[in-house]
Design a protein around this motif. Structure first.
Motif, short mmCIF file in Angstrom:
data_model
loop_
_atom_site.label_atom_id
_atom_site.label_comp_id
_atom_site.label_asym_id
_atom_site.label_seq_id
_atom_site.Cartn_x
_atom_site.Cartn_y
_atom_site.Cartn_z
N ARG A 46 132.97 -54.66 -21.66
CA ARG A 46 134.46 -54.84 -22.29
C ARG A 46 135.01 -53.53 -22.84
O ARG A 46 136.23 -53.24 -22.42
CB ARG A 46 134.69 -55.86 -23.00
N GLU A 47 134.34 -52.87 -23.72
CA GLU A 47 134.92 -51.80 -24.19
C GLU A 47 135.07 -50.73 -23.34
O GLU A 47 136.07 -49.87 -23.52
CB GLU A 47 133.71 -51.28 -25.43
N ALA A 48 134.15 -50.41 -22.28
CA ALA A 48 134.31 -49.42 -21.36
C ALA A 48 135.52 -49.57 -20.59
O ALA A 48 136.22 -48.60 -20.39
CB ALA A 48 132.93 -49.17 -20.49
N PHE A 49 135.77 -50.75 -20.31
CA PHE A 49 136.90 -51.15 -19.46
C PHE A 49 138.30 -50.97 -20.20
O PHE A 49 139.46 -50.63 -19.39
CB PHE A 49 136.92 -52.34 -19.05
N THR A 50 138.44 -50.59 -21.49
CA THR A 50 139.66 -50.45 -22.13
C THR A 50 140.04 -49.29 -21.86
O THR A 50 141.44 -48.94 -21.96
CB THR A 50 139.51 -50.73 -23.71
N SER A 51 139.40 -48.21 -21.30
CA SER A 51 139.80 -47.01 -20.84
C SER A 51 140.05 -46.67 -19.65
O SER A 51 140.08 -45.64 -18.91
CB SER A 51 139.21 -45.94 -21.64
N ILE A 52 139.83 -47.69 -18.59
CA ILE A 52 139.86 -47.82 -17.29
C ILE A 52 140.85 -48.54 -16.71
O ILE A 52 141.09 -49.79 -16.96
CB ILE A 52 138.33 -48.21 -16.73
N ASN A 53 141.77 -48.06 -16.09
CA ASN A 53 142.81 -48.73 -15.14
C ASN A 53 143.03 -48.57 -13.73
O ASN A 53 144.00 -48.97 -13.08
CB ASN A 53 144.17 -48.55 -16.06
N SER A 54 141.97 -47.84 -13.06
CA SER A 54 141.95 -47.72 -11.68
C SER A 54 140.56 -47.62 -11.33
O SER A 54 139.60 -47.51 -12.05
CB SER A 54 142.75 -46.37 -11.44
N THR A 55 140.45 -47.43 -10.11
CA THR A 55 138.92 -47.32 -9.42
C THR A 55 138.50 -45.68 -9.27
O THR A 55 137.91 -45.35 -8.44
CB THR A 55 138.66 -48.02 -7.91
N ASP A 56 139.50 -44.74 -9.80
CA ASP A 56 139.17 -43.45 -9.88
C ASP A 56 137.64 -43.10 -10.37
O ASP A 56 137.14 -43.78 -11.22
CB ASP A 56 140.28 -42.67 -10.90
N ASN A 57 137.03 -42.44 -9.74
CA ASN A 57 135.52 -42.06 -9.76
C ASN A 57 135.45 -41.58 -11.18
O ASN A 57 134.24 -42.10 -12.03
CB ASN A 57 134.93 -41.37 -9.05
N ASP A 58 136.04 -40.71 -11.73
CA ASP A 58 136.08 -39.77 -12.82
C ASP A 58 136.24 -40.79 -14.22
O ASP A 58 135.72 -40.57 -15.05
CB ASP A 58 136.60 -38.38 -13.04
#
Length: 415
Positions: free
Chosen positions: A64-76
């Motif tokens: 959950r914590e990691a996903f807070t900074s992810i808003n797309s499927t962009d690899n990087d």
């Protein structure tokens, strides 16, 4: 017999896109579309909470914590999100190593799993490659603290080398059986080596190897890439600790494809072979790739791009549908030839490798084969909370290997 030459299919399929653009005009059922990022997040968290692949061993709070900074499927962006959480555990592990090795080892494992998911399913960008490099660093730091130790071996191969993880039982007397553990499409030898530690108390060692086209493998997948595993057998036969007459093999998913080929081509040198959801023929056919592989929902996301990544020059669906039929064991005239003794594991509800392929393998060859088919199981025979991967490994695979490798032991010894 394979089908006729496949027609060209327009549209490029980029590794970074998770198939969204390429599938926009494809005649697929709605349920075969790729998950959106929000759907991926929801599914990944659910899998982490239920111990489901590819999030086995990951803490759902970390996910959950990691996903807070992810808003797309962009690899990087994906790699950065999971690496940032992993970095914290890596730092804590290094700080604890001198005073509390056991705590440090557990923290290294936590970091490794996060870094590894940060490069999942394949390291298709600079950021994901960095995450993979950090995953290797964290795993090897954990491995240094193991008892018995893990040995990193470098086997010369065609101008390069095969990197393997060899781990043998502690204080074993005399030559011992050893299992060659082959990773799948998106798992790695690190995953296998962590799992196979459970076999050491039975007096059986293992060597973990990445599949062709994955991890640190020296060659891409091809019709003849199984030759790298023949070289591993050659190497094991030079080790005085290894019983040359008791070499086994284990392969999962695409790793099971290679293990099946080796069970045929190296049947004289392999005493026992376990294959989980082995690809034999159907998954290599065009209609299966188009209608079942692309956008597969049993797979978290990106199965098509992951498959393309292991082949040289495979960048589009067209490329894959030209390459794939030649991988079929029927096309290669191998199905039905003599095999080593085998255990075939499959799930009747598998949407990635149909159970019919397992039945094809069961019904051909020269020696009786054993099977464990879960009527409620999916890929690899998995069934949520009933038959998860670790339970299948400990209750099905290990007992069969112990018996088939002639390990005369009534109870496990200490590792």
């Amino acid at each position: 017999m394979i089908r006729k030459e496949f027609h060209q299919r327009a549209g490029r399929l980029l590794l970074a896109s998770a198939l969204a653009a390429a599938l926009a005009g494809a005649p697929l059922a709605q349920e075969q579309r790729e998950r959106t990022i929000d759907e991926i997040k929801s599914e990944a968290i659910k899998r982490s909470e239920n111990g489901m692949y590819p999030l086995i061993g990951l803490d759902s709070a970390d996910v959950r914590e990691a996903f807070t900074s992810i808003n797309s499927t962009d690899n990087d962006q994906w790699a950065a999100g999971f690496s940032a959480v992993a970095d914290r555990y890596m730092a804590q592990a290094k700080a604890a190593e001198a005073t509390d090795p056991a705590k440090a080892s557990a923290l290294y494992v936590r970091a490794w799993r996060l870094y590894s998911f940060g490069r999942w399913p394949v390291p298709a960008s600079a950021g994901k490659q960095r995450a993979y490099g950090k995953a290797l660093e964290a795993f090897l730091a954990h491995a240094r603290l193991q008892d018995p130790p893990l040995e990193v071996v470098h086997i010369p191969f065609e101008g390069s080398e095969i990197v393997g993880y060899l781990r043998l039982p502690k204080n074993a007397k005399g030559p011992m059986p050893v299992v060659i553990a082959i990773s799948g499409l998106d798992s790695r030898k690190e995953d296998l080596s962590e799992n196979f530690g459970a076999i050491l108390p039975y007096g059986i060692g293992f060597i973990g190897i990445d599949s062709p086209g994955t991890g640190q493998a020296p060659i891409k997948a091809s019709e003849t890439a199984e030759r790298m595993f023949s070289r591993v057998i050659d190497y094991l036969q030079t080790r005085p600790e290894v019983d040359k007459t008791r070499i086994g093999m284990d392969g999962q998913s695409f790793g099971a494809y290679w293990a099946t080929k080796l069970a045929i081509l190296e049947h004289a040198r392999l005493k026992a072979v376990v294959v989980q959801s082995p690809l034999i023929d159907a998954p290599f056919q065009k209609d299966f790739v188009i209608n079942k592989t692309l956008g597969n929902r049993e797979y978290l996301f990106g199965l098509g791009p992951a498959l393309m990544s292991i082949y040289e020059g495979a960048h589009t669906v067209d490329d894959l549908t030209v390459i794939f039929p030649k991988m079929s064991l029927i096309y290669q005239h191998l199905l039905g030839k003599p095999t080593a003794p085998m255990l075939i594991i499959a799930g009747a509800l598998d949407t990635q490798v149909p159970v019919s392929d397992a039945y094809l393998l069961l019904g051909n060859g020269d020696v009786p084969k054993e099977a464990w088919i879960n009527p409620q199981g999916g890929h690899l025979g998995r069934q949520v909370k009933v038959w998860p991967d670790p339970v299948i490994f400990r209750q099905v695979i290990i007992p069969w290997l112990v018996r088939s490798l002639d390990v005369m032991q009534s109870a496990p010894a200490h590792p």
